[in-house]
Design an enzyme around this catalytic site. Structure first.
Site, PDB file in Angstrom:
ATOM      1  N   ASP A  13      -6.135   6.011  16.703  1.00 20.90           N
ATOM      2  CA  ASP A  13      -6.600   6.785  15.424  1.00 20.90           C
ATOM      3  C   ASP A  13      -6.975   8.100  15.846  1.00 20.90           C
ATOM      4  O   ASP A  13      -7.898   8.942  15.360  1.00 20.90           O
ATOM      5  CB  ASP A  13      -8.138   6.155  14.835  1.00 20.90           C
ATOM      6  N   GLU A  14      -6.164   8.639  16.854  1.00 24.04           N
ATOM      7  CA  GLU A  14      -6.456  10.096  17.257  1.00 24.04           C
ATOM      8  C   GLU A  14      -5.705  11.188  16.785  1.00 24.04           C
ATOM      9  O   GLU A  14      -5.876  12.579  16.815  1.00 24.04           O
ATOM     10  CB  GLU A  14      -6.115  10.208  18.846  1.00 24.04           C
ATOM     11  N   LYS A  16      -2.414  10.995  15.967  1.00 24.87           N
ATOM     12  CA  LYS A  16      -1.089  11.262  16.587  1.00 24.87           C
ATOM     13  C   LYS A  16       0.197  11.196  15.548  1.00 24.87           C
ATOM     14  O   LYS A  16       1.001  12.101  15.663  1.00 24.87           O
ATOM     15  CB  LYS A  16      -0.514   9.758  17.192  1.00 24.87           C
ATOM     16  N   GLY A  40      -0.933   1.988  12.121  1.00 28.01           N
ATOM     17  CA  GLY A  40      -1.218   2.897  10.882  1.00 28.01           C
ATOM     18  C   GLY A  40      -1.146   4.249  11.151  1.00 28.01           C
ATOM     19  O   GLY A  40      -1.886   4.870  12.184  1.00 28.01           O
ATOM     20  N   HIS A  41      -0.222   5.265  10.899  1.00 30.05           N
ATOM     21  CA  HIS A  41      -0.253   6.759  10.937  1.00 30.05           C
ATOM     22  C   HIS A  41      -0.187   7.045   9.583  1.00 30.05           C
ATOM     23  O   HIS A  41       0.608   6.869   8.867  1.00 30.05           O
ATOM     24  CB  HIS A  41       1.123   6.816  11.940  1.00 30.05           C
ATOM     25  N   GLN A 226      -1.348   3.177  18.383  1.00 30.71           N
ATOM     26  CA  GLN A 226      -2.617   2.758  18.862  1.00 30.71           C
ATOM     27  C   GLN A 226      -2.959   3.604  20.016  1.00 30.71           C
ATOM     28  O   GLN A 226      -2.836   4.814  19.792  1.00 30.71           O
ATOM     29  CB  GLN A 226      -2.472   1.273  19.355  1.00 30.71           C
TER      30      GLN A 226
END
Length: 426
Positions: A13-14, A16, A40-41, A226
């Site tokens: 969740d950074e 990406k 998820g993105h 992730q």
């Protein structure tokens, strides 16, 4: 643009997807290497939000070859749903390539995932999975009983594998997990026969596609899902995913060798978050933690679950640099920390009366770790800033200290969710 891997350098969740989206503009090929639709993105383009789970977010740029590699586990219904959604938005999906070697998520995987989590929850030992069947699918892969995409196109092989697996999984559901749900192999076969016809045009040997693209000097971007601390081997086991979100996983999951990787960008946030259970040394269970969650919209893309929030942890940052050989850091969402008077950075852990500078393997040890903080001056709203030079001195000092502690150069700084809210530092 050399061959680059982008990975999450915290617990996922950074942000990406934003970095991938920006770099995809100059890429020829974008490759997803591991995980499934448990990841998820989220990409924001012209105020419109796109959420991806299996398809590389590079699909938003016309003409980019978007590869779903052999290391990914694929839910046919899920990926076809994503394709339909993109078509509805007017996005060209003809450049999607799905590995014939990728494993298929089956209905019984989801049932087993849910059954195990439900049983474990009663004992307070649940992992916090998305219940998408990803773990059980990887279990079958490791056990060598999995079903691959290529099996869909060999009728008798596929039918035999489904019938054999359904017999075993039904027995597990009934006698181990005491579940009433039972699967009909013939119904599953019929459903997947329909999926295969729709998927046929996208299936290819993606190891060849990626290899030849690199050999031809094309720009190839490997899209990680992730994060480092969710890695099956080096993450906070057992609160991890079932694959390898680190740089090494990109090689295996795309079917290419490590000598073909030129750069590795680790994406971090200016703070840190985590979803689900497990130790979290810098977690903020107070007003600041809640403020960061709301300001940063820290809710899971896949599950909608609220994320746990905490101060930036440089011990984790150094761990990611070391274990993935990071050559650059992209630091996202520092705008979220606006108007906080004092910003803290974790520079060590106090464990049993001693200060340590490494990330423990044992969760029992990590649970006992107390963060050792340094305080720095905060800053105001920076979401409108577009150059490094225009950033407040307090932000520049924050970035410099993170570089020093993690041992890696910060080359991109995110000051908001949109494409243009990304500052490149040369």
């Amino acid at each position: 643009m050399p061959t680059k891997v982008i990975i999450g350098a915290q617990w996922g969740d950074e942000g990406k997807a934003k970095i991938i989206d920006i770099l995809s503009e100059k890429a020829d090929v974008v490759v997803r290497c591991q995980g499934g639709n448990n990841a998820g993105h989220t990409v924001t383009v012209n105020e419109e939000v796109y959420k991806f789970h299996l398809i590389p977010s590079g699909i938003l740029y016309p003409g980019k070859t978007c590869v779903v590699g052999n290391g990914v586990v694929i839910d046919p219904e899920g990926i076809l749903g994503e394709i339909d959604h993109l078509v509805g938005k007017g996005i060209d999906v003809s450049t999607i390539k799905i590995s014939s070697r990728a494993h298929l998520v089956m209905p019984y995987h989801k049932a087993l995932d849910k059954a195990k989590e439900t049983l474990s929850a009663k004992e307070g030992k649940d992992i916090g999975t998305t219940m998408k069947g990803i773990g059980p699918c990887y279990m079958d892969k490791a056990e060598r009983t999995g079903i691959r995409v290529c099996d869909l196109y060999h009728d008798e092989v596929f039918k035999e594998k489904v019938r054999t697996n359904v017999k075993i999984k039904n027995a597990m559901l009934k006698h181990v997990y005491h579940q009433e749900v039972q699967f009909d192999a013939e119904v599953i076969i019929a459903d997947y026969m329909r999926y295969r016809e729709r998927l046929r045009t996208y299936i290819d040997d993606t190891t060849v596609i990626v290899y030849e693209a690199i050999k031809e000097g094309k720009d190839v971007l490997f899209e990680g899902a992730q994060g480092t601390l969710l890695d099956l081997d080096i993450g906070t086991y057992p609160y991890v995913t079932s694959s390898h979100p680190v740089t090494g996983g990109a090689c295996i999951g795309a079917g290419i060798g490590p000598t073909m990787i030129d750069e590795c960008i680790g994406v971090m946030k200016g703070y840190i978050t985590r979803v689900g259970k497990g130790p979290f040394p810098t977690e903020l269970e107070d007003e600041i933690g809640e403020r960061i969650r709301e300001e940063g919209h820290e809710y899971g893309t896949t599950t909608g679950r609220p994320r746990r929030c905490g101060w930036f942890d440089a011990i984790i940052g150094e761990f990611a640099v070391r274990t993935s050989g990071l050559t650059q850091i992209a630091l996202n969402k520092i705008d979220v920390l606006k108007d906080i008077e004092k910003i803290k950075i974790c520079v060590g852990y106090e464990l049993n009366g001693k200060v340590i500078k490494y990330f423990p393997a044992s969760l029992e040890d990590l649970e006992l770790c107390k963060p050792v903080y340094e305080e720095m001056e905060g800053w105001g709203d920076i979401s409108h800033i577009r150059t490094y030079e225009a950033l407040p001195d307090s932000v520049k000092k924050y970035l410099a200290r993170i570089e020093e502690l993690c041992g890696c150069k910060i080359t991109m700084v995110g000051v908001g969710p949109n494409r243009d809210q990304n500052i490149v530092i040369k």
